[in-house]
Motif scaffolding. Sequence first.
Motif, PDB file in Angstrom:
ATOM      1  N   LYS A   1      24.797 -21.944 105.898  1.00  0.00           N
ATOM      2  CA  LYS A   1      23.560 -21.185 106.118  1.00  0.00           C
ATOM      3  C   LYS A   1      23.048 -20.605 104.800  1.00  0.00           C
ATOM      4  O   LYS A   1      21.845 -20.629 104.515  1.00  0.00           O
ATOM      5  CB  LYS A   1      23.824 -20.061 107.136  1.00  0.00           C
ATOM      6  N   SER A   2      23.969 -20.118 103.968  1.00  0.00           N
ATOM      7  CA  SER A   2      23.575 -19.434 102.730  1.00  0.00           C
ATOM      8  C   SER A   2      22.910 -20.369 101.726  1.00  0.00           C
ATOM      9  O   SER A   2      22.151 -19.917 100.864  1.00  0.00           O
ATOM     10  CB  SER A   2      24.793 -18.772 102.085  1.00  0.00           C
TER      11      SER A   2
ATOM     12  N   ARG B   1      28.786 -19.871 107.663  1.00  0.00           N
ATOM     13  CA  ARG B   1      28.028 -18.899 106.859  1.00  0.00           C
ATOM     14  C   ARG B   1      27.666 -19.480 105.493  1.00  0.00           C
ATOM     15  O   ARG B   1      26.554 -19.246 104.993  1.00  0.00           O
ATOM     16  CB  ARG B   1      28.843 -17.616 106.698  1.00  0.00           C
TER      17      ARG B   1
ATOM     18  N   GLU C   1      22.917 -14.223 111.220  1.00  0.00           N
ATOM     19  CA  GLU C   1      24.343 -14.203 111.543  1.00  0.00           C
ATOM     20  C   GLU C   1      24.596 -13.400 112.815  1.00  0.00           C
ATOM     21  O   GLU C   1      25.455 -13.766 113.631  1.00  0.00           O
ATOM     22  CB  GLU C   1      25.141 -13.622 110.381  1.00  0.00           C
TER      23      GLU C   1
ATOM     24  N   TRP D   1      33.950 -20.123 110.815  1.00  0.00           N
ATOM     25  CA  TRP D   1      32.878 -19.155 110.627  1.00  0.00           C
ATOM     26  C   TRP D   1      32.553 -19.001 109.134  1.00  0.00           C
ATOM     27  O   TRP D   1      31.385 -18.882 108.754  1.00  0.00           O
ATOM     28  CB  TRP D   1      33.267 -17.812 111.239  1.00  0.00           C
ATOM     29  N   HIS D   2      33.559 -19.051 108.290  1.00  0.00           N
ATOM     30  CA  HIS D   2      33.345 -19.001 106.840  1.00  0.00           C
ATOM     31  C   HIS D   2      32.449 -20.153 106.387  1.00  0.00           C
ATOM     32  O   HIS D   2      31.496 -19.948 105.620  1.00  0.00           O
ATOM     33  CB  HIS D   2      34.702 -19.075 106.130  1.00  0.00           C
TER      34      HIS D   2
END
Length: 344
Positions: free
Chosen positions: A282-283, A279, A159, A275-276
Motif C-alpha cells: 500500500k505504501s 502495508r 489501514e 499484514w506487514h
Amino acid sequence: MTSLTVTPCTDRAEWDATVERLGGHPLQLWGWGDVKSAHRWSAERVLVRSGAGADAPVVGACQLLTRTLPGPIGDFVYAPRGPVLARDAEAPERPAAAPAPSAVADAVADYVHGSRRAVALSVEPDEDAGAFALTPRWRRAETPVLPARTLILDLRRSEEELLADMSKKHRQYIRKSGREDALQIRPVETLEQLDACLEVYRETSERADFGLHEDSYYQDVFTMLGDDAPVWAAYAEGRPVAFLFMAKSRRTAFELYGGMDETGQRLRANYALKWHVIRLMKSIGIERYDFGGLINDGVTTFKTGFASHENLLAGSWDRPGPGYALWSKGLPLAKRAVRALRRR
C-alpha cells in the motif's frame, strides 16, 4: 469499426512499460516469461493495436507461454492473467471507445492459431467475472491453472478500513504477533537467505501435502523478476520461521508462495508477516493485493479472515484448435493417474 492488429514485441523495456501503463498483472511482465522459458516453456509477447501501423494505439497486450505437447498434438498456449486490457484513463493514447475485451481476446487467439499448431489458447484474464464476455468460439477450460475464486484487497482504502474489514480474530492475532519480541520481519535479499526460506517451504509442503518445484525454479523467479518478486521473512533466533514470496506490478501485488514452520505456527508469524507486506504494498502505491486464489483448504480459511468479501475473476477459457478434445478430456485423466502413482 477499426480492425485490431497483433504484432510481436521483442523489447523488454517497451513491453514492461506497456503492461504497467495498462494496469497489467505481474504474471504478464517480461521476467515471468523468462522464468517459464527456463523451465520447459517458451514465451512470446504480442501487442494489440487499434488499426495498422506502429503508430496505432495499443489497446491490449498478451504474454503467451507455449508448451510443446507429446506426439502430434501440437502446442498448448497459455496467457496467465492475460490478455491485459486498456482501462480507465491509464493509457492516454487509447481511443475514446476501447474495443470490447472479447475482441482483444479473439484477435490474440486468431494470431496464435494462425502462427502455430496450437491445441488451445487458454486465457485467464485479471478481470471480474461477468466483465469479460467471450464469443461462442471459446470454451470453459476443463483444467484451469489459476483459481478464479480469490480475495483481492483494495489498497486505496485506509489501514483502519482494511483492519475493520478483517475478522476479530485476525485483528487480535496481528496485534499480538506484531508485539512478539521473538519476531523480526525483514526482506530476503540474497539467494542464501532465499534457500533458508525454501527449507521452511519444504516443511510446509510435507505438512500440507502439496508438491513443489525444484529449488532452481524459485531461485529463477527471485533473480529473473528482480525487484518485481520481493520476498519477506519473519525471523526468530536468527532463522526464518515464515516467509511470503510476492510478484508485483505497478497496480497489483500477487502472492506466489509462502510457508511457515512449527515455530512460526506457535508465534502466529503469518499474521504479522502478511499484514506487514500488505502495508508495504500500500505504501508504494499498489492498488490491489491478490491473495493468489482460494481453494477450500486450511490456507483459504486463514486468507478469508483478512476481509469480509471474496472475489470471482473471469476464470479460465480455451479457444480450441485441432486435437482439443484429446487435450481437454484425455490428458487430464492421464495427469491425475500420474499424480496418484507418485503419491503411492
